[in-house]
Scaffold this motif. Structure first.
Motif, PDB file in Angstrom:
ATOM      1  N   TYR A  60      -4.178  -1.434   7.077  1.00 36.88           N
ATOM      2  CA  TYR A  60      -3.745  -0.699   5.887  1.00 36.88           C
ATOM      3  C   TYR A  60      -2.845   0.476   6.239  1.00 36.88           C
ATOM      4  N   ASN A  61      -2.246   0.436   7.432  1.00 35.06           N
ATOM      5  CA  ASN A  61      -1.329   1.502   7.821  1.00 35.06           C
ATOM      6  C   ASN A  61      -0.088   1.517   6.932  1.00 35.06           C
ATOM      7  N   GLU A  62       0.353   0.310   6.509  1.00 31.64           N
ATOM      8  CA  GLU A  62       1.530   0.245   5.632  1.00 31.64           C
ATOM      9  C   GLU A  62       1.236   0.929   4.301  1.00 31.64           C
ATOM     10  N   LEU A  63       0.016   0.725   3.785  1.00 36.01           N
ATOM     11  CA  LEU A  63      -0.369   1.396   2.541  1.00 36.01           C
ATOM     12  C   LEU A  63      -0.374   2.907   2.740  1.00 36.01           C
ATOM     13  N   TYR A  64      -0.926   3.369   3.851  1.00 35.99           N
ATOM     14  CA  TYR A  64      -0.948   4.810   4.139  1.00 35.99           C
ATOM     15  C   TYR A  64       0.467   5.373   4.238  1.00 35.99           C
ATOM     16  N   LEU A  65       1.341   4.698   4.978  1.00 31.64           N
ATOM     17  CA  LEU A  65       2.713   5.177   5.149  1.00 31.64           C
ATOM     18  C   LEU A  65       3.468   5.165   3.817  1.00 31.64           C
ATOM     19  N   THR A  66       3.236   4.134   3.019  1.00 35.92           N
ATOM     20  CA  THR A  66       3.892   4.062   1.712  1.00 35.92           C
ATOM     21  C   THR A  66       3.424   5.197   0.809  1.00 35.92           C
ATOM     22  N   LEU A  67       2.122   5.482   0.847  1.00 38.36           N
ATOM     23  CA  LEU A  67       1.581   6.599   0.072  1.00 38.36           C
ATOM     24  C   LEU A  67       2.196   7.919   0.513  1.00 38.36           C
ATOM     25  N   SER A  83       8.152   0.632  -6.095  1.00 44.76           N
ATOM     26  CA  SER A  83       7.755  -0.766  -6.177  1.00 44.76           C
ATOM     27  C   SER A  83       7.027  -1.203  -4.911  1.00 44.76           C
ATOM     28  N   ALA A  84       7.453  -0.687  -3.762  1.00 44.01           N
ATOM     29  CA  ALA A  84       6.786  -1.021  -2.500  1.00 44.01           C
ATOM     30  C   ALA A  84       5.352  -0.518  -2.501  1.00 44.01           C
ATOM     31  N   PHE A  85       5.134   0.687  -3.064  1.00 40.82           N
ATOM     32  CA  PHE A  85       3.756   1.183  -3.161  1.00 40.82           C
ATOM     33  C   PHE A  85       2.928   0.284  -4.060  1.00 40.82           C
ATOM     34  N   LEU A  86       3.460  -0.063  -5.237  1.00 38.44           N
ATOM     35  CA  LEU A  86       2.686  -0.868  -6.175  1.00 38.44           C
ATOM     36  C   LEU A  86       2.305  -2.203  -5.545  1.00 38.44           C
ATOM     37  N   ARG A 127       5.480   1.388 -13.476  1.00 33.30           N
ATOM     38  CA  ARG A 127       6.109   1.012 -12.210  1.00 33.30           C
ATOM     39  C   ARG A 127       5.270   1.456 -11.017  1.00 33.30           C
ATOM     40  N   VAL A 128       4.555   2.580 -11.159  1.00 34.77           N
ATOM     41  CA  VAL A 128       3.801   3.132 -10.043  1.00 34.77           C
ATOM     42  C   VAL A 128       2.376   2.591 -10.004  1.00 34.77           C
ATOM     43  N   PHE A 129       1.710   2.512 -11.163  1.00 28.92           N
ATOM     44  CA  PHE A 129       0.279   2.203 -11.207  1.00 28.92           C
ATOM     45  C   PHE A 129      -0.048   0.832 -11.792  1.00 28.92           C
ATOM     46  N   GLY A 130       0.903   0.196 -12.481  1.00 33.34           N
ATOM     47  CA  GLY A 130       0.535  -0.947 -13.280  1.00 33.34           C
ATOM     48  C   GLY A 130       0.047  -0.480 -14.639  1.00 33.34           C
ATOM     49  N   ARG A 131      -0.630  -1.370 -15.361  1.00 31.50           N
ATOM     50  CA  ARG A 131      -1.047  -1.052 -16.726  1.00 31.50           C
ATOM     51  C   ARG A 131      -2.452  -0.462 -16.759  1.00 31.50           C
ATOM     52  N   GLY A 132      -2.638   0.609 -15.980  1.00 28.24           N
ATOM     53  CA  GLY A 132      -3.923   1.280 -15.925  1.00 28.24           C
ATOM     54  C   GLY A 132      -4.025   2.399 -16.941  1.00 28.24           C
TER      55      GLY A 132
END
Length: 536
Positions: free
Chosen positions: A206-213, A255-258, A114-119
């Motif tokens: 990429y501020n949304e990515l930073y805030l989500t992180l 899910s929002a982070f992924l 759910r967090v990383f995908g199939r890594g």
């Protein structure tokens, strides 16, 4: 409300069946704490110790008290009276972590997906080995040293920003939990992907990515009893009852982070139009693996995207959170901060102010590196690792514990399917390993090689930063570069009124101001510019 109704209904239908069909207790001989919910009726009994562990005010408080009473190997209860083996014994940890027979349980892998995908953090067995073989070239010692100038560039950029803000004032108050993830995200972009996220420059893309992180684990703090029971039921029946249709707030935030990370990963891949054979970033290694003729190293596009999302989150959170706590400890212990600064000045007197330190220069400062190790010891940002036995086994112990009958135990038999909780924070504070002052800040302890343990690859530490052999050098060099750059330029001070920090248990450990959870992640410190001429 719908989630509450669902959980209550499912609990009523399933709890009896779970208790009836649960595995016969295999740890009956071990001592351990009795859940307080035993005294409060059958509904609370179902929560076991999971509710207490997830609701404690600070990471490790309960575990420290249990280990003090029962020793570093004990029995605790999960939801619905499930037996859980809690082990912080050095030899036991070594036995489990170095064996392929103790993988992540299915529910932990589902969370990883759910967090990383199939890594690589999701994959098991052959898929895990294949992904690891594909990534190995990107994390060789020589390759990681190539990234050092990129670490230095990002550090210098933030240093200049803070110096500009300090113009005309003696000190400024900055929230390290807000600033440090910006530099680590940009470092990951530049070094791993030859890509600029631009968050240090104030780019909004990429501020949304930073805030989500930054905020993705806020909904994992202080879960309710219903949430814990719902998670336990879903853990036992991951594909049943349409659990994927009923998502918690935590599910939605993860899910929002992924989604944000996968969007960033696709943008990164699109930018990588041509891969030359001498490209040294991690992304080039991943892209080359897609065309590898050897199927044992070949990755699909989905796997490449998952590796990128894994690197973004794991690389950012582990380094950023560790460094935030490091600055806090140095502010709390100005004598340590001064000693590190003296080592930095000593190195500068040998190499020159205009010379960028080399990896060997960073390694040459003993106290400087001891501060990094002591931070990793006291503040492992992943408080607990969970594993599951795939076969009947006997786990050896280096620290004997007493059974219920008073017998001394040097080995613990476990049955197939046994769930095992390994608290990093407890091992890192065992007096038998670290001395009587194990709960105190004392970097000098790493000058003494008396410990007869072999748990991790860096200082015998049990920390997510150095536990994974694949990327530990990347993270350590990143911490070294940031510590050198920040302490050479600034002094870090506690606020005048003091700072009561709380290490809040979540999926990861989060710094918060005690009594102010509404503020989110916080680490407010005062920053003062040093006299860079060396006249201090």
């Amino acid at each position: 409300m719908s989630l509450t109704i669902l959980c209550t209904t499912v609990l009523a239908l399933l709890s009896a069946g779970i208790v009836v069909h649960r595995r016969r207790s295999s740890l009956f001989f071990l001592r351990g704490p009795v859940p307080t919910s035993y005294l409060l009726g059958s509904f609370l009994l179902a929560k076991g110790h999971e509710y207490e562990l997830n609701r404690q005010s600070d990471v490790g408080n309960l575990e420290f008290s249990w280990v003090k009473e029962y020793g570093p190997t004990l029995r605790i209860f999960g939801c619905f009276s499930e037996d859980i083996l809690m082990i912080a014994d050095p030899l036991g940890l070594q036995h489990i972590m170095q064996s392929q027979n103790y993988p992540k349980p299915t529910d932990i892998r589902i969370i990883a997906e759910r967090v990383f995908g199939r890594g690589i953090l999701f994959a098991t067995n052959e898929a895990h080995q294949r992904q690891r073989r594909a990534l190995n070239p990107a994390f060789s010692t020589q390759q990681i040293k190539y990234f050092v100038p990129l670490f230095q560039e990002a550090t210098s950029q933030l240093v200049k920003k803070w110096i500009k803000r300090l113009d005309g004032v003696d000190t400024i108050n900055l929230n390290m939990a807000e600033w440090i993830p910006k530099i680590t995200l940009d470092v990951i972009g530049r070094s791993a992907f030859n890509f600029n996220f631009g968050v240090l420059d104030g780019s909004a893309e990429y501020n949304e990515l930073y805030l989500t992180l930054r905020d993705m684990f806020l909904d994992s703090t202080s879960p309710s009893a219903i949430t814990i029971l719902y998670s336990a039921i879903r853990r036992r029946f991951p594909q049943s009852f349409g659990f994927k249709m009923f998502r918690t707030k935590e599910d939605r935030r993860l899910s929002a982070f992924l989604t944000a990370a996968q969007d960033a990963a696709m943008n990164i891949l699109k930018q990588k139009e041509t891969v030359y054979s001498d490209d040294r970033d991690i992304l080039s290694t991943l892209v080359r693996s897609a065309a590898d003729e050897d199927p044992r190293r070949r990755l699909s596009e989905e796997e490449i995207v998952s590796q990128i999302t894994t690197i973004i989150l794991a690389g950012n959170h582990t380094s950023a959170s560790t460094f935030v706590f490091m600055l806090y400890e140095l502010a709390c212990h100005p004598e340590s901060q001064a000693r590190v600064y003296e080592e930095i000045k000593g190195l500068r007197s040998q190499t020159g102010f205009d010379t960028s330190p080399s990896p060997e220069n960073y390694e040459s400062m003993p106290y400087f590196n001891a501060v990094i190790k002591e931070t990793l010891r006291l503040h492992p940002i992943l408080p607990t690792i969970i594993r599951e036995a795939t076969f009947n086994d006997i786990i050896p112990l280096s620290i004997s514990v007493k059974s219920k009958s008073g017998k001394s135990l040097s080995h613990i038999p476990v049955s197939k399917g046994q769930r095992i909780l390994m608290p990093l924070s407890v091992y890192n504070r065992l007096t038998q390993v670290w001395g009587d002052d194990a709960n105190s800040w004392n970097p000098v302890r790493f000058f003494d090689n008396r410990k007869d343990v072999n748990v991790g690859v860096y200082g015998d530490l049990y920390s997510p930063v150095v536990l994974k052999k694949l990327a530990w050098l990347f993270r350590v060099l990143e911490l070294q570069v940031m510590l050198f750059g920040f302490l050479e330029s600034f002094e870090f001070l506690l606020p005048p009124h003091g700072l009561d920090m709380q290490r809040v248990p979540s999926i990861l450990m989060m710094p918060m101001i005690r009594g102010r959870p509404e503020l989110g992640t916080q680490m407010p410190l005062y920053v003062k510019q040093r006299d860079i001429s060396g006249s201090e």
